[in-house]
Design a protein around this motif. Sequence first.
Motif, PDB file in Angstrom:
ATOM      1  N   MET A   1      17.359  -2.933  -1.007  1.00 50.68           N
ATOM      2  CA  MET A   1      16.872  -4.267  -1.367  1.00 50.68           C
ATOM      3  C   MET A   1      16.728  -4.382  -2.885  1.00 50.68           C
ATOM      4  SD  MET A   1      15.741  -7.314  -0.673  1.00 50.68           S
ATOM      5  CE  MET A   1      15.589  -7.258   1.119  1.00 50.68           C
ATOM      6  N   MET A   2      17.265  -5.456  -3.422  1.00 51.72           N
ATOM      7  CA  MET A   2      17.152  -5.727  -4.853  1.00 51.72           C
ATOM      8  C   MET A   2      15.695  -5.980  -5.237  1.00 51.72           C
ATOM      9  SD  MET A   2      19.331  -8.582  -6.971  1.00 51.72           S
ATOM     10  CE  MET A   2      19.005  -9.826  -5.710  1.00 51.72           C
ATOM     11  N   ARG A   3      15.230  -5.325  -6.299  1.00 50.69           N
ATOM     12  CA  ARG A   3      13.876  -5.545  -6.789  1.00 50.69           C
ATOM     13  C   ARG A   3      13.887  -6.702  -7.788  1.00 50.69           C
ATOM     14  NH1 ARG A   3       9.785  -1.546  -6.623  1.00 50.69           N
ATOM     15  NH2 ARG A   3       9.391  -1.765  -8.869  1.00 50.69           N
ATOM     16  N   ILE A   4      13.009  -7.678  -7.535  1.00 51.28           N
ATOM     17  CA  ILE A   4      12.992  -8.930  -8.285  1.00 51.28           C
ATOM     18  C   ILE A   4      11.636  -9.129  -8.957  1.00 51.28           C
ATOM     19  CG2 ILE A   4      13.126 -11.462  -8.107  1.00 51.28           C
ATOM     20  CD1 ILE A   4      15.799 -10.154  -7.676  1.00 51.28           C
ATOM     21  N   ASP A   5      11.675  -9.464 -10.227  1.00 54.54           N
ATOM     22  CA  ASP A   5      10.495  -9.971 -10.930  1.00 54.54           C
ATOM     23  C   ASP A   5      10.547 -11.487 -10.786  1.00 54.54           C
ATOM     24  OD1 ASP A   5       8.670 -10.992 -12.756  1.00 54.54           O
ATOM     25  OD2 ASP A   5       9.183  -9.583 -14.343  1.00 54.54           O
ATOM     26  N   SER A   6       9.624 -12.042 -10.018  1.00 54.50           N
ATOM     27  CA  SER A   6       9.727 -13.456  -9.643  1.00 54.50           C
ATOM     28  C   SER A   6       9.181 -14.411 -10.701  1.00 54.50           C
ATOM     29  CB  SER A   6       8.978 -13.705  -8.322  1.00 54.50           C
ATOM     30  OG  SER A   6       7.570 -13.666  -8.533  1.00 54.50           O
ATOM     31  N   HIS A   7       8.713 -13.874 -11.839  1.00 52.64           N
ATOM     32  CA  HIS A   7       8.105 -14.788 -12.813  1.00 52.64           C
ATOM     33  C   HIS A   7       8.169 -14.201 -14.220  1.00 52.64           C
ATOM     34  CE1 HIS A   7       5.460 -18.406 -13.200  1.00 52.64           C
ATOM     35  NE2 HIS A   7       5.262 -17.860 -14.391  1.00 52.64           N
ATOM     36  N   GLN A   8       9.083 -14.728 -15.031  1.00 57.31           N
ATOM     37  CA  GLN A   8       9.159 -14.359 -16.446  1.00 57.31           C
ATOM     38  C   GLN A   8       9.675 -15.553 -17.246  1.00 57.31           C
ATOM     39  OE1 GLN A   8      13.612 -13.860 -16.788  1.00 57.31           O
ATOM     40  NE2 GLN A   8      12.111 -13.804 -18.405  1.00 57.31           N
ATOM     41  N   HIS A   9       9.493 -15.475 -18.558  1.00 62.48           N
ATOM     42  CA  HIS A   9       9.850 -16.580 -19.446  1.00 62.48           C
ATOM     43  C   HIS A   9      10.707 -16.096 -20.602  1.00 62.48           C
ATOM     44  CE1 HIS A   9       6.560 -18.796 -17.484  1.00 62.48           C
ATOM     45  NE2 HIS A   9       5.779 -17.778 -17.759  1.00 62.48           N
ATOM     46  N   PHE A  10      11.502 -17.016 -21.145  1.00 58.36           N
ATOM     47  CA  PHE A  10      12.150 -16.837 -22.447  1.00 58.36           C
ATOM     48  C   PHE A  10      11.935 -18.109 -23.243  1.00 58.36           C
ATOM     49  CE2 PHE A  10      15.341 -14.133 -19.966  1.00 58.36           C
ATOM     50  CZ  PHE A  10      14.769 -12.937 -20.372  1.00 58.36           C
ATOM     51  N   TRP A  11      11.884 -17.981 -24.565  1.00 56.98           N
ATOM     52  CA  TRP A  11      11.840 -19.175 -25.405  1.00 56.98           C
ATOM     53  C   TRP A  11      12.295 -18.875 -26.825  1.00 56.98           C
ATOM     54  CZ3 TRP A  11       6.750 -18.065 -23.166  1.00 56.98           C
ATOM     55  CH2 TRP A  11       5.936 -17.263 -23.970  1.00 56.98           C
ATOM     56  N   ARG A  12      12.747 -19.939 -27.491  1.00 54.19           N
ATOM     57  CA  ARG A  12      12.870 -19.949 -28.944  1.00 54.19           C
ATOM     58  C   ARG A  12      11.627 -20.688 -29.426  1.00 54.19           C
ATOM     59  NH1 ARG A  12      17.644 -17.949 -30.485  1.00 54.19           N
ATOM     60  NH2 ARG A  12      19.464 -18.185 -29.111  1.00 54.19           N
ATOM     61  N   TYR A  13      10.758 -19.977 -30.086  1.00 53.03           N
ATOM     62  CA  TYR A  13       9.417 -20.504 -30.353  1.00 53.03           C
ATOM     63  C   TYR A  13       9.408 -21.589 -31.422  1.00 53.03           C
ATOM     64  CZ  TYR A  13       4.635 -20.979 -31.854  1.00 53.03           C
ATOM     65  OH  TYR A  13       3.421 -21.507 -32.193  1.00 53.03           O
ATOM     66  N   THR A  14       8.783 -22.712 -31.083  1.00 56.15           N
ATOM     67  CA  THR A  14       8.423 -23.755 -32.040  1.00 56.15           C
ATOM     68  C   THR A  14       7.013 -24.222 -31.689  1.00 56.15           C
ATOM     69  OG1 THR A  14       9.329 -25.545 -30.674  1.00 56.15           O
ATOM     70  CG2 THR A  14      10.802 -24.561 -32.312  1.00 56.15           C
ATOM     71  N   PRO A  15       6.141 -24.420 -32.670  1.00 60.15           N
ATOM     72  CA  PRO A  15       4.764 -24.814 -32.373  1.00 60.15           C
ATOM     73  C   PRO A  15       4.663 -26.124 -31.602  1.00 60.15           C
ATOM     74  CG  PRO A  15       4.959 -24.079 -34.647  1.00 60.15           C
ATOM     75  CD  PRO A  15       6.352 -24.180 -34.103  1.00 60.15           C
ATOM     76  N   GLN A  16       5.548 -27.068 -31.889  1.00 60.96           N
ATOM     77  CA  GLN A  16       5.447 -28.368 -31.235  1.00 60.96           C
ATOM     78  C   GLN A  16       5.833 -28.309 -29.757  1.00 60.96           C
ATOM     79  OE1 GLN A  16       7.437 -27.598 -33.768  1.00 60.96           O
ATOM     80  NE2 GLN A  16       9.469 -28.586 -33.650  1.00 60.96           N
ATOM     81  N   ASP A  17       6.716 -27.380 -29.392  1.00 62.60           N
ATOM     82  CA  ASP A  17       7.144 -27.288 -27.994  1.00 62.60           C
ATOM     83  C   ASP A  17       6.203 -26.428 -27.156  1.00 62.60           C
ATOM     84  OD1 ASP A  17       9.369 -28.905 -28.275  1.00 62.60           O
ATOM     85  OD2 ASP A  17      10.669 -27.233 -28.843  1.00 62.60           O
ATOM     86  N   TYR A  18       5.596 -25.423 -27.774  1.00 59.96           N
ATOM     87  CA  TYR A  18       4.761 -24.478 -27.021  1.00 59.96           C
ATOM     88  C   TYR A  18       3.322 -24.538 -27.556  1.00 59.96           C
ATOM     89  CZ  TYR A  18       9.262 -23.049 -25.290  1.00 59.96           C
ATOM     90  OH  TYR A  18      10.492 -23.066 -24.702  1.00 59.96           O
ATOM     91  N   ARG A  19       2.734 -25.710 -27.394  1.00 57.84           N
ATOM     92  CA  ARG A  19       1.388 -25.949 -27.939  1.00 57.84           C
ATOM     93  C   ARG A  19       0.319 -25.130 -27.236  1.00 57.84           C
ATOM     94  NH1 ARG A  19       1.806 -32.581 -28.661  1.00 57.84           N
ATOM     95  NH2 ARG A  19       3.571 -32.520 -30.123  1.00 57.84           N
ATOM     96  N   TRP A  20       0.604 -24.652 -26.040  1.00 58.67           N
ATOM     97  CA  TRP A  20      -0.373 -23.859 -25.300  1.00 58.67           C
ATOM     98  C   TRP A  20      -0.522 -22.452 -25.902  1.00 58.67           C
ATOM     99  CZ3 TRP A  20       1.501 -19.362 -23.130  1.00 58.67           C
ATOM    100  CH2 TRP A  20       2.882 -19.283 -22.953  1.00 58.67           C
ATOM    101  N   ILE A  21       0.401 -22.050 -26.761  1.00 52.01           N
ATOM    102  CA  ILE A  21       0.313 -20.736 -27.413  1.00 52.01           C
ATOM    103  C   ILE A  21      -0.619 -20.870 -28.619  1.00 52.01           C
ATOM    104  CG2 ILE A  21       1.579 -18.886 -28.556  1.00 52.01           C
ATOM    105  CD1 ILE A  21       4.016 -19.603 -26.926  1.00 52.01           C
ATOM    106  N   SER A  22      -1.821 -20.353 -28.482  1.00 53.35           N
ATOM    107  CA  SER A  22      -2.852 -20.508 -29.502  1.00 53.35           C
ATOM    108  C   SER A  22      -2.729 -19.435 -30.578  1.00 53.35           C
ATOM    109  CB  SER A  22      -4.236 -20.412 -28.854  1.00 53.35           C
ATOM    110  OG  SER A  22      -4.461 -19.090 -28.371  1.00 53.35           O
ATOM    111  N   ASP A  23      -3.566 -19.566 -31.606  1.00 53.51           N
ATOM    112  CA  ASP A  23      -3.550 -18.582 -32.694  1.00 53.51           C
ATOM    113  C   ASP A  23      -3.947 -17.192 -32.210  1.00 53.51           C
ATOM    114  OD1 ASP A  23      -2.744 -20.507 -34.463  1.00 53.51           O
ATOM    115  OD2 ASP A  23      -4.755 -20.928 -35.219  1.00 53.51           O
ATOM    116  N   GLU A  24      -4.676 -17.111 -31.101  1.00 56.59           N
ATOM    117  CA  GLU A  24      -5.072 -15.819 -30.542  1.00 56.59           C
ATOM    118  C   GLU A  24      -3.913 -15.148 -29.796  1.00 56.59           C
ATOM    119  OE1 GLU A  24      -7.065 -18.663 -30.031  1.00 56.59           O
ATOM    120  OE2 GLU A  24      -8.158 -18.034 -31.840  1.00 56.59           O
ATOM    121  N   MET A  25      -2.791 -15.833 -29.683  1.00 58.01           N
ATOM    122  CA  MET A  25      -1.631 -15.317 -28.956  1.00 58.01           C
ATOM    123  C   MET A  25      -0.474 -15.041 -29.918  1.00 58.01           C
ATOM    124  SD  MET A  25      -1.619 -17.984 -25.746  1.00 58.01           S
ATOM    125  CE  MET A  25      -3.079 -18.273 -24.742  1.00 58.01           C
TER     126      MET A  25
END
Length: 275
Positions: free
Chosen positions: A1-25
């Motif tokens: 059986m194939m092992r699957i990670d069911s939840h991951q992300h990729f992005w090209r970071y821009t502050p206006q698009d990813y506003r949920w990413i705070s200074d603590e991150m």
Amino acid sequence: MMRIDSHQHFWRYTPQDYRWISDEMAVLKQDLLPQALRQTLQRHDIQGTILVQACSSVQETRFLLELAEETDFVRAVTGWVDLSSPALQGYLEALSHPLLRGFRHQVQDEPSPAQWLADPAINAGLNLLQRQERVYEILVTHRHLPEAVQFAARHDGHFLVLDHFGKPDLSLGAAHWKKQIAPLTALKHVSCKLSGLLTEPRPAEMSASDLLPYFEVALEVFGTERLMFGSDWPVCLLAAADENPWDLCEQATASLSSDEQAAIYGGNACTVYRL
């Protein structure tokens, strides 16, 4: 059986698009793309992933689909679309792609998540998605789990997935969370991602091993046939240096049979996302 990670992300970071990413991150304030994840997947014997939206943008969805086409380990994409739009059908046709298996909205960031979940236009949009056999992922926190349960009960036409355990309030304990999600036991179309727990706010004295009761509750409520492992990479990088989702889930599932582990680590994702 194939092992699957069911939840991951990729992005090209821009502050206006990813506003949920705070200074603590700060570790997340950079471009995070497939090559940054590849070795980690190999180290944990993961052959495929579900790539999930992190921005309420059709443009991001198109970008994720382009990445998925170029990346051998991405097996499906959960994108974003405006469920309330009168032009929803047209957007779905424009976004049509063999790797696009579902959609998500960051309901937790809405001014009123309860109002969003009750909105007739949103509910009509989800009805359309389910008629087209699209998976829908529900992203809320513990504050709106009751409304999320009601939302899920209204929409049993296709698979729904509760992200990140429903983001329980770790200060109140697993027994309290169990009361919140107990109604989902009967909603067989709802699965749950074993993801995100390490980065939820927790009391200072609570260690990673203290999170194991939440896995026990998840197994009791959903059963092994409705749970999926997810790393939530790269958000999981916000956890302590000696904590990671792969080891935590391995510890939580160590006593399960090989068939039960195979379901959580791939079989269920293959079913829900038609891999």
